[in-house]
Motif scaffolding. Structure first.
Motif, PDB file in Angstrom:
ATOM      1  N   LEU A 103       0.856  -1.188   0.000  1.00 16.55           N
ATOM      2  CA  LEU A 103       0.000   0.000   0.000  1.00 16.55           C
ATOM      3  C   LEU A 103       0.890   1.235   0.000  1.00 16.55           C
ATOM      4  CD1 LEU A 103      -2.302  -0.972   3.017  1.00 16.55           C
ATOM      5  CD2 LEU A 103      -2.872  -1.288   0.629  1.00 16.55           C
ATOM      6  N   VAL A 104       0.423   2.271  -0.659  1.00 10.43           N
ATOM      7  CA  VAL A 104       1.083   3.575  -0.589  1.00 10.43           C
ATOM      8  C   VAL A 104       0.027   4.538  -0.060  1.00 10.43           C
ATOM      9  CG1 VAL A 104       2.278   5.407  -1.831  1.00 10.43           C
ATOM     10  CG2 VAL A 104       2.590   3.007  -2.527  1.00 10.43           C
ATOM     11  N   VAL A 115       3.549   0.810   2.965  1.00 12.04           N
ATOM     12  CA  VAL A 115       3.103  -0.203   3.923  1.00 12.04           C
ATOM     13  C   VAL A 115       3.307  -1.596   3.348  1.00 12.04           C
ATOM     14  CG1 VAL A 115       1.124  -1.115   5.228  1.00 12.04           C
ATOM     15  CG2 VAL A 115       1.343   1.365   4.864  1.00 12.04           C
ATOM     16  N   GLN A 116       3.914  -2.442   4.134  1.00 18.87           N
ATOM     17  CA  GLN A 116       4.020  -3.867   3.818  1.00 18.87           C
ATOM     18  C   GLN A 116       2.998  -4.558   4.723  1.00 18.87           C
ATOM     19  OE1 GLN A 116       4.761  -6.918   2.068  1.00 18.87           O
ATOM     20  NE2 GLN A 116       6.738  -5.941   1.749  1.00 18.87           N
ATOM     21  N   ALA A 128      10.315  -8.756   5.719  1.00 21.38           N
ATOM     22  CA  ALA A 128       9.273  -7.737   5.517  1.00 21.38           C
ATOM     23  C   ALA A 128       9.814  -6.336   5.803  1.00 21.38           C
ATOM     24  CB  ALA A 128       8.071  -8.028   6.409  1.00 21.38           C
ATOM     25  N   VAL A 129      10.645  -6.217   6.824  1.00 25.70           N
ATOM     26  CA  VAL A 129      11.238  -4.919   7.181  1.00 25.70           C
ATOM     27  C   VAL A 129      12.199  -4.478   6.087  1.00 25.70           C
ATOM     28  CG1 VAL A 129      12.632  -3.699   8.903  1.00 25.70           C
ATOM     29  CG2 VAL A 129      10.962  -5.418   9.645  1.00 25.70           C
ATOM     30  N   GLN A 130      12.997  -5.414   5.585  1.00 32.16           N
ATOM     31  CA  GLN A 130      13.935  -5.093   4.502  1.00 32.16           C
ATOM     32  C   GLN A 130      13.184  -4.630   3.253  1.00 32.16           C
ATOM     33  OE1 GLN A 130      15.824  -8.952   4.427  1.00 32.16           O
ATOM     34  NE2 GLN A 130      17.636  -8.195   5.505  1.00 32.16           N
ATOM     35  N   GLU A 131      12.129  -5.355   2.896  1.00 29.77           N
ATOM     36  CA  GLU A 131      11.379  -5.025   1.684  1.00 29.77           C
ATOM     37  C   GLU A 131      10.763  -3.636   1.748  1.00 29.77           C
ATOM     38  OE1 GLU A 131       8.556  -8.197   1.263  1.00 29.77           O
ATOM     39  OE2 GLU A 131      10.051  -9.588   0.455  1.00 29.77           O
ATOM     40  N   VAL A 146       5.136  -1.709   8.639  1.00 29.37           N
ATOM     41  CA  VAL A 146       4.747  -3.092   8.405  1.00 29.37           C
ATOM     42  C   VAL A 146       3.572  -3.343   9.345  1.00 29.37           C
ATOM     43  CG1 VAL A 146       5.420  -5.529   8.373  1.00 29.37           C
ATOM     44  CG2 VAL A 146       7.143  -3.755   7.913  1.00 29.37           C
ATOM     45  N   ILE A 147       2.477  -3.859   8.799  1.00 25.88           N
ATOM     46  CA  ILE A 147       1.278  -4.133   9.586  1.00 25.88           C
ATOM     47  C   ILE A 147       0.982  -5.627   9.477  1.00 25.88           C
ATOM     48  CG2 ILE A 147      -1.175  -3.637   9.933  1.00 25.88           C
ATOM     49  CD1 ILE A 147      -0.718  -0.968   8.446  1.00 25.88           C
TER      50      ILE A 147
END
Length: 186
Positions: A103-104, A115-116, A128-131, A146-147
């Motif tokens: 999401l942006v 948002v991941q 997920a944090v890296q991405e 990240v959610i």
């Protein structure tokens, strides 16, 4: 899903033992020390049961169990709707080739947030944090989130902290859902 231990739970037994020992030393009675210890343990168990019941009630009220059954794509769509209701302008990215962001968001003040979204049964790891961190420059974002409907590994929390990435876990999500379901006061 394992919830992270509360710091108080790690120190409660030594405190109880200290209080019971103090009571024993003050009165000179083993019986008084044991009564104190068992009384404190009983109180702790009662409080733990009440907290657990309140948490389960909160989970039921939020509907998190439905989120736990969603696919990853459904979770992304759900988050887009919920965040949209919170005042963000939301854009879902492509399913593949999203450059690390699902999401942006554009905040009411114009801030761009990537948002991941991770709908997981286990704890979310470092990937997920890296991405999401690498997606910031691609989307010209000033924040990354990240959610998840779960929790995070220690490594993920450490990397997020050192890179200024915000992590929102199951508890945060439940609170958002409950807040969103509350009637608006005019």
């Amino acid at each position: 899903m394992k919830k992270r231990k509360n710091v108080y739970e790690e120190i409660i037994l030594p405190i109880f033992l200290s209080v019971a020992s103090w009571r024993f030393l003050k009165t000179g009675s083993i019986k008084q020390g044991l009564i104190t210890l068992f009384g404190l343990l009983f109180l702790y168990i009662v409080i733990s049961i009440i907290k657990s019941m309140m948490y389960k009630r909160k989970m039921f009220k939020s509907g998190i169990d439905k989120i736990d059954q969603m696919s990853g794509q459904q979770f992304e769509y759900y988050l887009s709707q919920m965040l949209g209701k919170q005042g963000y302008k939301v854009r879902l990215t492509k399913v593949t080739g999203d450059f690390g962001a699902d999401l942006v968001l554009t905040s009411p003040t114009g801030k761009i947030i990537v948002v991941q979204a991770k709908r997981y049964k286990k704890n979310v790891g470092i990937k997920a944090v890296q991405e999401v961190g690498t997606s910031m420059s691609h989307y010209n974002a000033t924040e990354a989130w990240v959610i998840t409907n779960s929790y995070y590994t220690k490594a993920a929390r450490t990397l997020a902290k050192s890179n200024g990435i915000q992590l929102y876990n199951r508890d945060n999500l439940i609170n958002w859902i409950i807040k969103a379901k509350q009637p608006k006061v005019s």
